[in-house]
Scaffold this motif. Sequence first.
Motif: not given
Length: 218
Positions: A3, A5, A21
């Motif tokens: 991920e 972010r 993101d």
Amino acid sequence: MIELRGIHKSFGGRALFAGFDCAFERGKTTVITGRSGSGKSTLLRMLNQLERQDQGTLRVGDLEIPAGLSDGEWKRRVLQLRRRTGMVFQGYPLFPHLDVLHNVMLAPVRAFGVEQRIAEQRALELLASVGMDAARDRRPARLSGGESQRVAIARALATGPEALLLDEPTSALDPKSTEDVVIVIEGLRAKGMTLVMVTHSQELARRIGDRIVEVGAK
Ligand SMILES: Nc1ncnc2c1ncn2[C@@H]1O[C@H](COP(=O)(O)OP(=O)(O)OP(=O)(O)O)[C@@H](O)[C@H]1O
Ligand SMILES: [Mg+2]
């Protein structure tokens, strides 16, 4: 799960990413597209921290690498990260002075301290899996583009990563070589490898992408 972010990344005052993101699901293939210069290679390079983000956080499973870590702490975490991701670089991907076998053995032996004999056996298995075991003694200069890419994939897998990052693996290849490389990538996908692949090819994106992320779209 991998991920990114709140990622910010600029070069020389030009922002490539501003609050970006993206999540890359385990076992899925994410295709990254976007025009030349939009930051696709930079995105892949941030995923294994060859490039550090200015702001924001990279997460790979339980490993978290936020911007602004001390160099010591960053290095400690990156060592763990590099065990989890393998990268196939854009352009000419192999070490020119090493034969095919030693290209694949280098990282396990040098970076991870794997015994020569074990690294060699594993390298030969991986080379066989991409159809390149017969070329074990050849130097990269004597390989075609497609053969080089398949060796580069074997090399990226040699450290046993959970995710493979591929930067335009077929962009310089003729149709037959492209097909040979795509078959290898499809095999990895079928085995449940997490793949993040940059490509300009809509056809390839549709064929193997579970998800398509466009970088730099305005
Ligand atoms: N280390 C760096 N230092 C300075 N500028 C950089 C650096 N890396 C990338 N850039 C710049 O950032 C922009 C994005 O580069 P990047 O290589 O990520 O693009 P790309 O989308 O992969 O392009 P291509 O499709 O041509 O491969 C370019 O303008 C590039 O010149
Ligand atoms: Mg690129």
